[in-house]
Write a protein that holds these residues in place. Structure first.
Motif, PDB file in Angstrom:
ATOM      1  N   GLN A 305     -47.276 -16.216  -6.858  1.00  0.00           N
ATOM      2  CA  GLN A 305     -47.628 -15.716  -8.188  1.00  0.00           C
ATOM      3  C   GLN A 305     -46.329 -15.500  -8.947  1.00  0.00           C
ATOM      4  O   GLN A 305     -45.456 -14.789  -8.484  1.00  0.00           O
ATOM      5  N   ALA A 306     -46.198 -16.159 -10.085  1.00  0.00           N
ATOM      6  CA  ALA A 306     -44.952 -16.042 -10.840  1.00  0.00           C
ATOM      7  C   ALA A 306     -45.229 -15.584 -12.261  1.00  0.00           C
ATOM      8  O   ALA A 306     -46.286 -15.849 -12.821  1.00  0.00           O
ATOM      9  N   GLN A 307     -44.288 -14.834 -12.784  1.00  0.00           N
ATOM     10  CA  GLN A 307     -44.354 -14.427 -14.196  1.00  0.00           C
ATOM     11  C   GLN A 307     -43.001 -14.697 -14.811  1.00  0.00           C
ATOM     12  O   GLN A 307     -41.973 -14.396 -14.224  1.00  0.00           O
ATOM     13  N   ASP A 308     -43.021 -15.272 -15.980  1.00  0.00           N
ATOM     14  CA  ASP A 308     -41.771 -15.625 -16.651  1.00  0.00           C
ATOM     15  C   ASP A 308     -41.739 -15.047 -18.050  1.00  0.00           C
ATOM     16  O   ASP A 308     -42.758 -14.986 -18.720  1.00  0.00           O
ATOM     17  N   ARG A 309     -40.557 -14.608 -18.466  1.00  0.00           N
ATOM     18  CA  ARG A 309     -40.341 -14.431 -19.900  1.00  0.00           C
ATOM     19  C   ARG A 309     -38.952 -14.973 -20.231  1.00  0.00           C
ATOM     20  O   ARG A 309     -38.018 -14.839 -19.441  1.00  0.00           O
ATOM     21  N   GLY A 310     -38.833 -15.622 -21.383  1.00  0.00           N
ATOM     22  CA  GLY A 310     -37.583 -16.274 -21.756  1.00  0.00           C
ATOM     23  C   GLY A 310     -37.263 -17.389 -20.775  1.00  0.00           C
ATOM     24  O   GLY A 310     -38.162 -17.970 -20.164  1.00  0.00           O
ATOM     25  N   SER A 311     -35.982 -17.657 -20.601  1.00  0.00           N
ATOM     26  CA  SER A 311     -35.551 -18.690 -19.662  1.00  0.00           C
ATOM     27  C   SER A 311     -34.475 -18.107 -18.756  1.00  0.00           C
ATOM     28  O   SER A 311     -33.372 -17.774 -19.203  1.00  0.00           O
ATOM     29  N   VAL A 312     -34.823 -17.959 -17.475  1.00  0.00           N
ATOM     30  CA  VAL A 312     -33.870 -17.398 -16.518  1.00  0.00           C
ATOM     31  C   VAL A 312     -32.628 -18.288 -16.436  1.00  0.00           C
ATOM     32  O   VAL A 312     -31.500 -17.782 -16.374  1.00  0.00           O
ATOM     33  N   GLU A 313     -32.838 -19.606 -16.470  1.00  0.00           N
ATOM     34  CA  GLU A 313     -31.709 -20.540 -16.362  1.00  0.00           C
ATOM     35  C   GLU A 313     -30.725 -20.316 -17.515  1.00  0.00           C
ATOM     36  O   GLU A 313     -29.514 -20.197 -17.294  1.00  0.00           O
ATOM     37  N   LYS A 314     -31.254 -20.267 -18.734  1.00  0.00           N
ATOM     38  CA  LYS A 314     -30.380 -20.060 -19.897  1.00  0.00           C
ATOM     39  C   LYS A 314     -29.701 -18.692 -19.827  1.00  0.00           C
ATOM     40  O   LYS A 314     -28.515 -18.552 -20.123  1.00  0.00           O
ATOM     41  N   GLY A 315     -30.461 -17.676 -19.437  1.00  0.00           N
ATOM     42  CA  GLY A 315     -29.906 -16.328 -19.349  1.00  0.00           C
ATOM     43  C   GLY A 315     -28.776 -16.244 -18.327  1.00  0.00           C
ATOM     44  O   GLY A 315     -27.747 -15.599 -18.559  1.00  0.00           O
ATOM     45  N   MET A 316     -28.966 -16.908 -17.169  1.00  0.00           N
ATOM     46  CA  MET A 316     -27.926 -16.910 -16.132  1.00  0.00           C
ATOM     47  C   MET A 316     -26.700 -17.676 -16.638  1.00  0.00           C
ATOM     48  O   MET A 316     -25.559 -17.269 -16.409  1.00  0.00           O
ATOM     49  N   ALA A 317     -26.952 -18.810 -17.311  1.00  0.00           N
ATOM     50  CA  ALA A 317     -25.849 -19.638 -17.797  1.00  0.00           C
ATOM     51  C   ALA A 317     -25.000 -18.869 -18.811  1.00  0.00           C
ATOM     52  O   ALA A 317     -23.767 -19.008 -18.851  1.00  0.00           O
ATOM     53  N   ALA A 318     -25.670 -18.029 -19.600  1.00  0.00           N
ATOM     54  CA  ALA A 318     -24.954 -17.297 -20.646  1.00  0.00           C
ATOM     55  C   ALA A 318     -24.293 -16.028 -20.113  1.00  0.00           C
ATOM     56  O   ALA A 318     -23.540 -15.361 -20.830  1.00  0.00           O
ATOM     57  N   ALA A 319     -24.555 -15.677 -18.850  1.00  0.00           N
ATOM     58  CA  ALA A 319     -24.058 -14.405 -18.316  1.00  0.00           C
ATOM     59  C   ALA A 319     -22.547 -14.432 -18.116  1.00  0.00           C
ATOM     60  O   ALA A 319     -21.975 -15.441 -17.736  1.00  0.00           O
ATOM     61  N   ARG A 320     -21.934 -13.288 -18.383  1.00  0.00           N
ATOM     62  CA  ARG A 320     -20.504 -13.134 -18.125  1.00  0.00           C
ATOM     63  C   ARG A 320     -20.282 -12.949 -16.627  1.00  0.00           C
ATOM     64  O   ARG A 320     -19.290 -13.351 -16.065  1.00  0.00           O
ATOM     65  N   ARG A 321     -21.267 -12.316 -15.998  1.00  0.00           N
ATOM     66  CA  ARG A 321     -21.121 -11.999 -14.586  1.00  0.00           C
ATOM     67  C   ARG A 321     -22.484 -12.082 -13.909  1.00  0.00           C
ATOM     68  O   ARG A 321     -23.481 -11.654 -14.505  1.00  0.00           O
ATOM     69  N   ARG A 322     -22.535 -12.620 -12.718  1.00  0.00           N
ATOM     70  CA  ARG A 322     -23.809 -12.726 -11.997  1.00  0.00           C
ATOM     71  C   ARG A 322     -23.712 -12.022 -10.655  1.00  0.00           C
ATOM     72  O   ARG A 322     -22.696 -12.117  -9.975  1.00  0.00           O
ATOM     73  N   LEU A 323     -24.773 -11.316 -10.286  1.00  0.00           N
ATOM     74  CA  LEU A 323     -24.818 -10.638  -8.985  1.00  0.00           C
ATOM     75  C   LEU A 323     -26.082 -11.065  -8.253  1.00  0.00           C
ATOM     76  O   LEU A 323     -27.087 -11.393  -8.887  1.00  0.00           O
TER      77      LEU A 323
END
Lengths: 694, 157
Positions: A305-323
Motif C-alpha cells: 500500500q503506497a501513498q504519494d504526495r509531490g515527487s520524492v525523486e525531485k525532492g531528494m534531487a533538490a536536497a542539500r543533504r540526505r539521510l
C-alpha cells in the motif's frame, strides 16, 4: 447507597422478577447487527427503565479495564438527567445486548457513546412528552431533573411515566434521527472526574472474571499443544488418561484435549496423553534471522500500500543533504494478567460460553461455525475480563471449551496457562522500517521516503509539512502469528519517524523541539508539544549542560483522532548500557474529555506499558519455540520502572470526544530513544532500545 | 489423598485432597474463593498472593500441605462486616484499578508491606510491590493508593 454495579446475574434475576417494564426480547435485535456493529435500531434494545427507578443501559461493548462501562453510564446519566447511581450497565452479551461491534480501535468513545447519548436523549424526550400529557401542559414548561419530570411542585418519576402505552410503542419503533444531545459546555455528569463504577467488586475480589466462572458439575479442561510451531501430530494414545477417574479425553483431528473434576487432575491426564504423543516437526525461522526473513519474503502475501504526495525523486534531487536509516522493532506480547479463559455449557442443543474477548459477536460466529450450529443457538457472555490490549479478539479458549463440553456432556472451563498464553496467543508484529529524507537549503524536510515491512500502515503518514513524501506498507510473511496490539503499527511507525526526525534536526543544527514546530501545521499537535515541553521545562533543560550519562528526548504524534507529545529524561548505566527513564512528561488531547479521572489513568498506564517494548520486551524464538515465554525472562514493566510521571490533559470542549486507550502509547519509545542519544551520542535504531557498552 | 486442616479468613477448613495440589487451586476450586488469581504459575506476577500466617506467599507455588494447621487470609477475608479494609478503601478512593485482575494480590502484598513499613518511602513501595505485576501498568495510581493507605486516618483497626 453505594453505587450499584449490576452483575448479569442480578439483571436476569431482576428481569425474572418482572421489574423491567419493557419485556421485548432484545436478543432479536442483537442478532440483526452487521459486521461493524449496527448498534441498536430501537430504544428497547438499548435502554430499560425499571419499576424500581433504575435505568439499565445495554451495550455490546465490553469492559476490560479501560473504563467503557463507566463512560457509557455517564453518557446515559447525562442525557437522561438522572443520577449516575440509577444507571446499571449490561455489556457484552450476545443474548441481550445490541451489536456495537468489537471493542477495538478506540471506537467506544467516538461511536458507541454518541449512540447511547442519542438513545438516552430520545428516551428523555419521550418521557417529557408523556409527562406533558399527564400534567396537561406544554412540554416546554416542564423541568427534567434527578430522574423525574417536574411541574411546579408536582413530579412524575421515570418509572411512572414509562408505563404509558404510547411509550411502549415508541420504544419498539426506530430511534428518531437527529436527536439533539447536550453540548459539552452544559454537561453535568460527563466531563467531571468519576471513579469507575465497577471498582468495589474488584477490590473485594467479589467480581467474577471469565476464569472465575463456575457452573454446576463443571470440569476443568486442558489442551495438548504441539511442542513447536508447525508441528503435526503423528499419533497419540488417550487410553492412559481415560483410565483416570472422572476424566474425559477427546481427539478430533489435531485437537486433543481432556477434562477432569479438578485442574490438578486435568494436568495429570494431559501429562499422560502428552507422554504418548508423537510429533512431526518442521523447520522454523529463528529470531536471529527475523529481519532478513521479513525482507526476503516482502510482498509475497499481497500488494504494497503506497501513498504519494509531490515527487520524492525531485525532492531528494533538490536536497542539500540526505539521510537514511533502518529501524527494527521486535515482536511483543500483550501478556494480559488474565490468560485466555472460557467456560462452555451445552443445554438442549444451545451453547452458552463465558469468555474474555473484545469481540463477542465474532466469537459467537466462530463457535457456531466450528460446532455446526446456527449462531442463534450460541450465546457469548463477556464478563469484565483481566486485560486485553488488542490481544483477545479471537476465540481459542471458547472453541476448546465448547468442544470439550460437548464431549463431556457437562460444562467445561478452559484456563490457559501463562506458558500457553505466551506461545499460542498472537503477537504484535515485528517491523523493519526503512526511511530516507532530504533537507533543503533552508533546513526544511524536502523529501520523505518511508517503508514499513510487515507491521502495518497505522500512523505511517508523517504529520509534518513535507512537499514530497512517499509512505509504503509492504506485507511480508511473519514467522509468528500476529494480530492487533494497542494502536497497531502506530507505535512502530512513530518510533522510526520520531527517532529519524531527531537525526534530521541534528543535521539541521536545530533544537528537536523547534525543528518539529517549524514543520507542524497541525495546531493540535503543536499544542500538545508545547504543553509537554513547558511542563517538562524543555527549553531550559535543553540549553543546560546535563550530567554525564543522562539525556533528554521528546517525540510527538497523532492517531485515532487524538494527539500526543512526550518529553523524558533517561540515565544510561555506563557499565551495562541499560537506559533507565527517570522523568517522563506526556501531554495528550482527545477532544472533549468525558471522564478526566479515567483518562489520566489510561494515559499513565499507556506510558508505563509502553516502556516495556521500548526498553526490554522482545519475543525470542528458535526451532519453532519461544525461548523467553515466561515473566522471568520476558521482562514487562514493574514497579521499580516507575519514573517521576506527569500527565498533562488538554480538554478541547469544541471537539468531539475521541478514544484514548491507544494513542498515548505511541510517543514513549521514540522519546526514550532520543533521550538515549542525548545521553550517549549513539543513535537508536531498534525497539527494544539497545545501547552498545562503552 | 490427605486431610489438610487450616483456617481461611478466620474459618476452620478441612480439605481431603492430593497434598501436592497448589493452594491456589484448592482455594479457588474447593472453597470457591476465586478472588485469588492465577497469573503465571512461576512466582513472577504475584496475582496469587495470599497471607500465610501473616506473610505473603505465592499460592500457585505453595502445595496445600504447606498450609496444614496455618492461618490463611485471602482478599475475601479483608473486609469486615461490609466495611472495606483501609488498603481496599485506598485502592477504591485512588481509582488504582484498571482491569483489576492483579488487584487482590496487589492489595494483600500492600497489607504485608504496611505491616513491615507503616510509613513506606517510595523506594520501599517499589521494592515491596516489585514482585506484583500490573499489565495495565497502573503503578502510578497504585503507588498513590499505598501512600493513602499509609496515612494515619484515626479510623484504622
Amino acid at each position: 447507597m453505594p453505587t450499584r454495579s449490576l452483575s448479569r446475574r442480578d439483571f436476569f434475576e431482576m428481569a425474572g422478577a418482572g421489574l423491567l417494564i419493557v419485556a421485548a426480547d432484545p436478543a432479536a435485535e442483537a442478532q440483526r447487527g452487521g459486521r461493524g456493529g449496527a448498534g441498536s435500531g430501537t430504544l428497547e434494545a438499548r435502554l430499560h427503565i425499571g419499576e424500581d427507578g433504575f435505568i439499565t443501559i445495554l451495550s455490546g461493548k465490553i469492559e476490560e479495564g479501560q473504563g467503557a462501562l463507566t463512560e457509557l453510564a455517564m453518557a446515559a446519566a447525562e442525557e437522561l438527567r438522572a443520577p449516575l447511581e440509577r444507571i446499571q450497565m449490561v455489556m457484552g452479551d450476545t443474548g441481550r445486548t445490541p451489536n456495537d461491534g468489537g471493542t477495538a480501535g478506540s471506537g467506544t468513545t467516538p461511536r458507541t457513546v454518541p449512540q447511547v447519548r442519542r438513545a438516552a436523549a430520545a428516551a428523555r424526550g419521550l418521557l417529557l412528552g408523556a409527562a406533558a400529557r399527564q400534567f396537561g401542559v406544554d412540554a416546554a414548561s416542564l423541568e427534567v431533573r434527578g430522574g423525574a419530570v417536574r411541574y411546579a411542585d408536582r413530579m412524575y418519576g421515570y418509572a411512572d411515566l414509562a408505563r404509558s402505552p404510547e411509550l411502549a410503542a415508541a420504544y419498539q419503533s426506530a430511534l428518531p434521527e437527529g436527536t439533539a444531545v447536550t453540548a459539552a459546555k452544559d454537561w453535568q455528569v460527563l466531563g467531571k472526574p468519576q471513579r469507575r463504577l465497577d471498582t468495589r467488586d474488584l477490590v473485594t475480589g467479589a467480581h467474577r472474571f471469565p476464569s472465575d466462572i463456575v457452573r454446576p458439575g463443571m470440569l476443568y479442561g486442558r489442551v495438548l499443544r504441539p511442542p513447536s510451531y508447525g508441528a503435526t501430530l503423528d499419533s497419540v494414545d488417550l487410553a492412559p488418561a481415560r483410565k483416570m477417574p472422572g476424566v474425559t479425553a477427546v481427539r478430533d483431528g489435531s485437537f486433543v484435549a481432556c477434562a477432569a473434576p479438578t485442574a490438578f487432575a486435568a494436568r495429570k491426564a494431559l501429562e499422560a496423553i502428552s507422554a504418548t504423543a508423537r510429533w512431526k516437526t518442521v523447520e522454523q525461522p529463528s529470531s536471529d534471522i527475523l529481519f532478513e526473513f521479513l525482507l526476503q519474503h516482502a510482498s509475497q502475501p499481497g500488494r504494497p500500500q503506497a501513498q504519494d504526495r509531490g515527487s520524492v525523486e525531485k525532492g531528494m534531487a533538490a536536497a542539500r543533504r540526505r539521510l537514511k536509516a533502518t529501524y527494527r522493532v521486535a515482536y511483543a506480547q500483550h501478556a494480559p494478567m488474565e490468560p485466555r479463559a472460557a467456560v462452555a455449557e451445552w443445554q438442549d442443543g444451545r451453547l452458552t460460553v463465558w469468555t474474555g474477548t473484545s469481540n463477542a459477536g465474532s466469537v459467537r460466529q466462530s463457535l457456531a461455525e466450528a460446532c455446526g450450529v446456527p449462531a442463534e443457538r450460541v450465546r457469548v457472555i463477556v464478563p469484565h475480563f483481566g486485560g486485553g490490549f488488542g490481544g483477545k479478539h479471537t476465540a481459542e479458549a471458547a472453541l476448546e471449551a465448547a468442544r470439550l463440553a460437548r464431549e463431556a456432556g457437562r460444562p467445561v472451563a478452559v484456563h490457559w496457562t501463562r506458558a500457553e498464553e505466551f506461545m499460542w496467543a498472537y503477537f504484535r508484529p515485528a517491523a523493519l522500517i526503512e526511511v530516507e529524507a532530504g533537507l533543503d537549503a533552508d533546513n526544511a524536510i524536502s523529501a520523505w521516503d518511508f517503508t514499513n515491512y510487515d507491521s502495518g500502515a497505522s500512523a505511517i503518514d508523517p504529520p509534518y509539512r513535507i512537499p514530497n513524501a512517499r509512505t509504503r506498507f509492504v506485507p511480508s510473511v511473519s514467522p509468528l502469528r500476529t494480530g492487533s496490539y494497542r494502536v497497531l503499527a502506530a507505535t512502530a511507525n512513530n518510533f522510526a519517524r520520531e527517532a529519524f526526525t531527531d537525526e534530521l534536526a541534528e543535521a539541521a543544527g536545530q533544537d528537536p523541539l523547534e525543528f518539529r514546530l517549524s514543520h507542524l501545521d497541525n495546531g493540535r499537535i503543536r499544542n500538545v508539544l508545547e504543553a509537554a515541553a513547558e511542563r517538562f521545562g524543555w527549553r531550559e533543560r535543553h540549553n543546560r549542560k546535563r550530567p554525564s550519562g543522562t539525556g533528554i528526548g521528546l517525540a510527538c504524534g497523532t492517531e485515532k483522532n487524538s494527539v500526543v507529545a512526550a518529553c523524558c529524561e533517561v540515565q544510561v548505566d555506563p557499565k551495562t548500557g541499560t537506559p533507565r527513564v527517570i522523568d517522563f512528561v506526556q501531554a495528550f488531547e482527545c477532544g472533549a474529555i468525558l471522564n478526566p479521572a479515567n483518562l489520566r489513568s489510561q494515559v499513565e498506564g499507556a506510558i508505563m506499558m509502553g516502556l516495556g517494548p521500548a526498553l526490554r520486551e522482545e519475543i525470542l524464538f528458535k526451532d519453532g519455540r519461544l525461548t523467553n515465554a515466561d515473566f522471568a525472562s520476558y521482562a514487562v514493566p514493574r514497579f521499580r520502572d516507575l519514573p517521576k510521571l506527569d500527565v498533562v490533559l488538554l480538554d478541547r470542549q469544541d471537539l468531539e470526544p475521541a478514544g484514548a486507550g491507544e494513542t498515548p502509547i505511541i510517543a514513549i519509545a521514540p522519546a526514550v530513544a532520543n533521550a538515549v542519544f542525548d545521553a550517549t551520542g549513539q543513535r537508536v535504531y531498534a525497539m527494544p532500545i539497545r545501547v552498545a557498552r562503552r | 489423598m490427605a486431610s489438610i486442616r487450616f483456617t481461611v479468613n478466620g474459618i476452620a477448613s478441612n480439605v481431603d485432597t492430593e497434598p501436592e495440589r497448589p493452594l491456589l487451586e484448592v482455594l479457588r476450586e474447593d472453597l470457591g474463593l476465586t478472588g485469588t488469581k492465577y497469573g503465571c504459575g512461576e512466582g513472577q506476577c504475584g496475582a496469587c498472593t495470599v497471607l500465610l500466617d501473616g506473610q505473603p506467599v505465592f499460592s500457585c507455588l505453595t502445595p496445600v500441605q504447606a498450609a496444614q494447621g496455618r492461618q490463611i487470609v485471602t482478599i475475601e477475608g479483608l473486609a469486615r462486616d461490609g466495611a472495606l479494609h483501609p488498603v481496599q478503601q485506598a485502592f477504591l478512593d485512588e481509582g488504582a484499578v484498571q482491569c483489576g485482575y492483579c488487584t487482590p494480590g496487589m492489595i494483600l502484598q500492600t497489607v504485608a508491606l504496611l505491616q513491615a513499613h507503616p510509613r513506606p518511602t517510595g523506594a520501599q513501595i517499589a521494592d515491596g510491590l516489585n514482585g506484583n505485576l500490573c499489565r495495565c501498568a497502573d503503578y502510578q495510581r497504585i503507588q498513590a493508593a499505598v501512600r493513602r493507605a499509609a496515612e494515619p486516618t484515626g479510623k484504622r483497626g
